[in-house]
Write an enzyme that holds these catalytic residues in place. Structure first.
Site, PDB file in Angstrom:
ATOM      1  N   LYS A   1      10.938 -16.422   1.807  1.00  0.00           N
ATOM      2  CA  LYS A   1      10.434 -15.340   2.657  1.00  0.00           C
ATOM      3  C   LYS A   1       8.912 -15.342   2.661  1.00  0.00           C
ATOM      4  O   LYS A   1       8.269 -15.967   1.815  1.00  0.00           O
ATOM      5  CB  LYS A   1      10.947 -13.996   2.152  1.00  0.00           C
ATOM      6  CG  LYS A   1      10.542 -13.667   0.725  1.00  0.00           C
ATOM      7  CD  LYS A   1      11.120 -12.342   0.273  1.00  0.00           C
ATOM      8  CE  LYS A   1      10.679 -12.009  -1.156  1.00  0.00           C
ATOM      9  NZ  LYS A   1      11.143 -10.693  -1.593  1.00  0.00           N
TER      10      LYS A   1
ATOM     11  N   ARG B   1      15.382   0.943  -4.833  1.00  0.00           N
ATOM     12  CA  ARG B   1      14.734   0.554  -3.577  1.00  0.00           C
ATOM     13  C   ARG B   1      15.787   0.404  -2.491  1.00  0.00           C
ATOM     14  O   ARG B   1      15.764   1.115  -1.498  1.00  0.00           O
ATOM     15  CB  ARG B   1      13.932  -0.742  -3.778  1.00  0.00           C
ATOM     16  CG  ARG B   1      13.079  -1.123  -2.596  1.00  0.00           C
ATOM     17  CD  ARG B   1      12.204  -2.334  -2.915  1.00  0.00           C
ATOM     18  NE  ARG B   1      12.976  -3.543  -3.216  1.00  0.00           N
ATOM     19  CZ  ARG B   1      12.424  -4.726  -3.492  1.00  0.00           C
ATOM     20  NH1 ARG B   1      11.095  -4.854  -3.545  1.00  0.00           N
ATOM     21  NH2 ARG B   1      13.184  -5.763  -3.753  1.00  0.00           N
TER      22      ARG B   1
ATOM     23  N   TYR C   1     -23.774  -8.362   4.491  1.00  0.00           N
ATOM     24  CA  TYR C   1     -23.688  -7.013   5.041  1.00  0.00           C
ATOM     25  C   TYR C   1     -24.067  -5.950   4.000  1.00  0.00           C
ATOM     26  O   TYR C   1     -23.780  -6.102   2.807  1.00  0.00           O
ATOM     27  CB  TYR C   1     -22.265  -6.728   5.528  1.00  0.00           C
ATOM     28  CG  TYR C   1     -21.919  -7.415   6.825  1.00  0.00           C
ATOM     29  CD1 TYR C   1     -22.633  -7.137   7.989  1.00  0.00           C
ATOM     30  CD2 TYR C   1     -20.881  -8.327   6.892  1.00  0.00           C
ATOM     31  CE1 TYR C   1     -22.307  -7.759   9.183  1.00  0.00           C
ATOM     32  CE2 TYR C   1     -20.540  -8.956   8.085  1.00  0.00           C
ATOM     33  CZ  TYR C   1     -21.263  -8.669   9.231  1.00  0.00           C
ATOM     34  OH  TYR C   1     -20.943  -9.276  10.405  1.00  0.00           O
TER      35      TYR C   1
ATOM     36  N   MET D   1     -15.681 -11.288   7.146  1.00  0.00           N
ATOM     37  CA  MET D   1     -14.377 -11.569   7.727  1.00  0.00           C
ATOM     38  C   MET D   1     -14.058 -13.060   7.673  1.00  0.00           C
ATOM     39  O   MET D   1     -12.935 -13.457   7.318  1.00  0.00           O
ATOM     40  CB  MET D   1     -14.312 -11.084   9.176  1.00  0.00           C
ATOM     41  CG  MET D   1     -12.956 -11.350   9.838  1.00  0.00           C
ATOM     42  SD  MET D   1     -12.889 -10.811  11.557  1.00  0.00           S
ATOM     43  CE  MET D   1     -12.867  -9.028  11.343  1.00  0.00           C
TER      44      MET D   1
END
Length: 818
Positions: free
Chosen positions: A492, A590, A713, A762
């Site tokens: 997964k 869960r 930044y 980023m």
């Protein structure tokens, strides 16, 4: 010429009894049913291990054309007309005995390489230095084990002047068996390290065991200035009947080497030889490569290569590509890049990898002329054409004058080009749409240009996935299991970031029992990629149940709403006994049915629409000793539910509760199956686990920044000295956690760590490389072998799961495999 025996002759050599046809001719050995391309002269050796038994595949291989078998138990002979079986007590011993017979018949020089590190690289560099004038056979890949060594020795041919065989051991008693097979005349000991130390009482014991390989040698080469404790390696060889040839960078030895100037890319060496000093430059600076190169130079001199020629060749040796790369190609293709190696043994290995990753629309091979094979051209290319036919190659592209000369041996659809430039000029890209492409060429043909043209272009930040490490980790966890316990593997979330399709193909190839995904669309992608293993969907959305049934995906069912919706669509389609997996909540709280819901659940499970395939639960804290009593309580709760299911429904289902940590810590709770997740990627308790992923990039730019200036930044990175600041093209959009900025995290570059400076952006991050010998374009490791992902996770304030699964698809995955 190859080595040929009849099955009857093999029986005489290894004291085996012959059943069926003893007149079958054998020239090839095979141990792996998955990669075997049957020929009329293949002997399949049915090896038996803890997790596999080659006898289980005799029927399949017979149907594929194999007729000769080495076995330790006989099948029903009447079911295999025309086949021959050589029966021995132990098939591994039989394989080793057969290889020893091959060695006795070989008249050339056999050299054996042992040691903890560098064996494969030295072997390949010796080949580069000595393949003119010698015709050399060398072990394929890292074939240095109890199985790999006999296969390597069997491949020696009468055309070979020199055979170079690697030998590796992991426990006492193994080297004597390898010595009996290899019977080396010349030995080379590389070095001694910590690998496999867990099975030896001391480094001295491990060294003594390794040196047993050289007991009957005439000459043994070693490094004099390497020590085990206070004792030199050479001292362990004193009193031996063979001639010891040692070399040193520090102290007296047969060969003295003196290091001179070192630049960013090279190291100057002066060799003090009996005939006088000679100088050369090695194209490396790291200590391991220098040591490997000097072992190679010493061996070449001892084999009679003139010093001037040895110096010239050692100065131009090229890095060894230890593994093939699996890349995303143009036109939806998959690219297997082995552009730097081309020989017949390596070709077979590359085709085996191709089988593992074959696309539905066929296989393409781009191959250059094979140089220094030692075989006459017609015989060489006839064998290759036959191999392609057995392997089901759909399109062959040959590059070079020799292949063009023998074009008649290949199908009419084959294409031929004079050289690489000719191919690039006339290449038809539509040939490669949705296909698997193998690129394999001798170095002189420059096939890296072809790889560059066919590779899908992305930015330089990438995640390398070591498929061999994954297999190693899979086998480690399998080794902990009781006989008959199955393995379900989690793929997964892009298989924890590694790429679900390629990892699923690897797992299918290695015959795991089940795969598990989180959502239906993940399972659909695997089915579309040709994955046929059973796939459990752990959190299926009822809106997608129709698609789930269409693709034969098996749902985890954890509540009555989903069970009702599933029943309705299965009943509507008139399906019977559809496999489902019932999850029980034993304390995770869960998902799952409660213990007191079993009375309501059982009537549903008795309906003909359903077949209970597995019953399982999820442990909340199997990796934390502080919660072991709670884990045991979860197991007790599960046992109560399982006993109800067995009493009411019978034993026709599998039970499983263990995840990766549980496999290592709770061996008594394996039940029928275990679920392997993050352990596949090298994260767990065992020190023998290997990291499967390396997150890496390169330096985009380096600038000098004066003391007092700020970086990034919000001006968070204040420079406290005159500094060199490098920018790397990776940021939080690539999965690099912002918490790692401002010196909290660091990256591995050129042998040391460089801290981050300022906020992580980023798409970019700045690092401090002041005082480091680095330049733009050099590689940078974010996590991998030098900086484990666990360390990065701690620095980020999170867990390895999050680090791995945060790397988005925009980061290219490159798959490496030997």
């Amino acid at each position: 010429m190859g080595f040929e025996l009849t099955l009857g002759e093999i029986g005489n050599l290894i004291e085996g009894s012959i059943h069926g046809s003893g007149n079958l001719t054998v020239s090839e050995l095979a141990i792996d049913s998955r990669t075997l391309a049957p020929s009329g002269s293949t002997l399949f050796v049915a090896l038996v291990g803890d997790q596999h038994d080659g006898h289980d595949y005799i029927g399949e291989l017979y149907n594929r054309g194999v007729r000769a078998f080495l076995v330790s138990r006989l099948p029903v002979l009447s079911a295999y007309p025309g086949a021959g079986f050589c029966k021995v007590d132990n098939t591994l011993n039989g394989l080793q005995g057969l290889a020893a017979a091959r060695r006795r018949a070989y008249k050339g020089v056999v050299a054996a390489i042992a040691g903890s590190n560098g064996k494969t690289i030295i072997k390949e560099w010796i080949f580069q230095c000595l393949n003119d004038p010698l015709n050399i056979h060398r072990s394929p890949k890292s074939y240095n084990s109890q199985v790999g060594v006999p296969l390597s020795v069997w491949m020696t041919g009468e055309q070979h002047d020199l055979a170079i065989i690697e030998a590796g051991i992991s426990r006492p008693g193994e080297m004597e068996k390898l010595r009996a097979i290899i019977q080396p005349r010349v030995g080379l000991f590389t070095n001694l390290g910590g690998a496999h130390q867990e099975n030896f009482s001391s480094l001295e014991e491990k060294l003594t065991q390794k040196l047993l390989l050289f007991q009957d040698c005439e000459t043994v080469i070693c490094r004099a200035d390497q020590r085990v404790g206070a004792t030199s390696i050479r001292s362990f060889l004193e009193g031996a009947k063979f001639r010891v040839v040692d070399w040193s960078l520090d102290g007296e030895a047969t060969y003295r080497y003196i290091k001179g100037e070192r630049s960013d890319l090279s190291t100057s060496i002066t060799a003090m030889l009996p005939a006088g000093p000679i100088s050369f430059t090695l194209p490396f600076v790291d200590e391991a490569s220098v040591e490997n190169a000097l072992h190679t130079f010493t061996f070449a001199i001892e084999m009679g290569l003139p010093a001037e020629k040895a110096a010239l060749r050692i100065g131009s040796i090229e890095p060894v590509s230890m593994r093939m790369e699996l890349l995303q190609g143009i036109q939806g293709s998959v690219l297997i890049n082995d552009a730097y190696n081309s020989d017949t043994v390596g070709l077979s290995a590359a085709l085996d990898m191709m089988d593992q990753h074959d696309q539905k629309n066929g296989k393409v091979v781009i191959l250059s002329d094979l140089l220094q094979s030692g075989l006459e051209g017609h015989a060489l290319y006839t064998g290759i054409a036959e191999l392609f036919q057995r392997k089901g190659i759909d399109q062959f592209i040959g590059i070079g004058p020799s292949l063009a000369h023998y074009r008649a041996l290949f199908p009419d659809s084959a294409l031929f080009f004079n050289d690489t430039q000719d191919f690039l000029r006339r290449m038809d890209r539509t040939l490669f749409r949705d296909r698997t492409i193998l690129i394999k060429g001798s170095r002189k043909f420059g096939f890296e240009r072809i790889a560059g043209e066919l590779q899908l272009k992305t930015h330089q930040t990438l995640l390398e996935i070591d498929l061999n490490a994954m297999v190693h980790n899979l086998n480690y966890f399998r080794s902990l299991l009781n006989e008959g316990v199955k393995t379900m593997v989690m793929v997964k979330a892009l298989s924890y970031g590694s790429g679900n399709v390629e990892v699923a193909r690897l797992l299918q190839y290695h015959k795991v029992g089940y795969l598990a995904v989180a959502f239906i669309d993940e399972g659909v992608e695997l089915r579309n990629a040709g994955i046929h293993l059973p796939i459990m969907v752990m959190n299926p959305d009822p809106a997608g149940f129709g698609t789930m049934l269409d693709y034969q995906l098996e749902p985890e069912v954890y509540g009555f709403r989903g069970l009702q919706a599933l029943y309705e669509i299965i009943h509507y389609r008139s399906l019977k006994h559809y496999p489902i997996h019932i999850k029980v909540d034993t304390g995770m709280h869960r998902l799952g049915f409660q213990e007191d819901e079993m009375e309501e659940l059982l009537p549903w499970l008795r309906r003909e629409e359903f077949r209970l395939t597995t019953l399982f639960t999820h442990l909340a804290a199997s990796d934390e000793p502080a919660h072991d009593e709670f884990t045991r309580e979860q197991q007790r709760r599960f046992d109560r539910v399982a006993s109800i299911m067995v009493r009411e429904l019978g034993r026709g289902f599998l039970s499983h509760i263990l995840n990766s940590a549980g496999i290592e810590r709770f061996p008594d709770a394996q039940y029928d199956m275990v679920r392997l997740g993050i352990g596949l990627h090298g994260i767990g308790m065992a020190t023998t686990l290997q990291p499967a992923g390396t997150f890496k990039t390169t330096i985009s730019q380096i600038r000098n920044v004066r003391k007092g200036e700020t970086i990034g930044y919000s001006r968070r990175g204040v420079v406290g000295r005159d500094s060199r600041i490098a920018t790397i093209p990776v940021g939080y959009a690539d999965g690099l956690n912002r918490n790692l900025g401002n010196g909290v995290g660091s990256v591995w570059i050129n042998g040391t760590f460089a801290p981050t400076v300022g906020n992580i952006c980023m798409d970019m991050t700045m690092i401090d490389v002041t005082g480091l010998e680095v330049e733009e374009g050099v590689p940078v490791e974010i996590f991998g072998k030098h900086q484990p992902v666990e360390v990065l996770a701690r620095q980020s304030g999170t867990i390895p799961y999050e680090v791995l699964t945060s790397i988005p698809e925009r980061v290219k995955r490159v798959y490496l495999q030997e």
